[in-house]
Design an enzyme around this catalytic site. Sequence first.
Site: not given
Ligand code: NAD
Length: 277
Positions: A113, A134, A146, A184
């Site tokens: 993000s 993204h 994005e 963001n």
């Molecule tokens: P989340 O907490 O739902 O999922 C993250 C996952 O990563 C978890 O299942 C965790 O076990 C896993 N993880 C952590 N360390 C790891 C590793 N070393 N190897 C493999 N897996 C690992 O988070 P999310 O909301 O899915 O966000 C994930 C990414 O997407 C982030 O970078 C976030 O900024 C980005 N993002 C999130 C959103 C949103 O609305 N939540 C939107 C766009 C982008």
Amino acid sequence: MEFEHVLVVGAGQMGGGIAQVVAAASCRVSLHDAAPGATDKALETIRRSAAKLAGKGGPDPDEVLSRVEPVDDLVPADLMVEAVVEDSSVKEDIFRRADTTLPSEAVLASNTSSIPIGSLAAATGRPEKVIGMHFFNPVPVLKLVEVIRGEETSDETARSVVAFAEELGKVPAQANDFPGFVSNRILMPFINEAVWALHTGVAEPEAIDTIAKLGFAHPMGPLALADLIGLDTCVAIMEVLHDGLDDDKYAPCPLLREHVEAGRLGRKSGQGFYSYS
Ligand code: NAD
């Protein structure tokens, strides 16, 4: 299609959604997560979401699921889309490992993000093949991707990722590598200001969200959206903006930090600004 086999790393709410849309576009997906049970949970979410979309003309959910294979570690693929927690050291480690596991012609993309694409590219020996891809939450529903070019991202890499996003039925919009990119840089200060309004007693959560929905025609209010995104992710993004742009106007509101420190992460933990039972 140039990318026939995609490795998705991180099977949380974003990684699961990305795996679903890639599989729905007839690509093979390998889905990896470090947490036990995370890929099973993601497959269940994909099953439910694909069934809902099948009712609206989407592909057969069984076919979508049959293309997603959980894997215990990184595996070779044509494209990696990394979607692990918003933490630069965790992401850099994934990019370092991906550089040794995926073939040299593979593209390494991050769903970050806010974390600079340049810092992820620097963890690899192929910075020209590193890019931001993204997606938006919920991935199967929202159209935007994005696409963020790092300083060294090649034209060919950008072209192939833009074309792939279109093949997934998404609309790509390109941005340069600044903290928080475009989305963001705009959204998070808006959410943070809504949290400040709550924290300083300007209004209750429901009133803040109603004002944004009915007054600005937003489909959901900023506090409900923060709960959907994850309050831990919101704090992590604000910290990247604060450090990267070196301006205190981006400091996360103390109430946001308080919720995260208490484990109230939003929908994913059952409690954030609202309760989800
Ligand atoms: P989340 O907490 O739902 O999922 C993250 C996952 O990563 C978890 O299942 C965790 O076990 C896993 N993880 C952590 N360390 C790891 C590793 N070393 N190897 C493999 N897996 C690992 O988070 P999310 O909301 O899915 O966000 C994930 C990414 O997407 C982030 O970078 C976030 O900024 C980005 N993002 C999130 C959103 C949103 O609305 N939540 C939107 C766009 C982008």
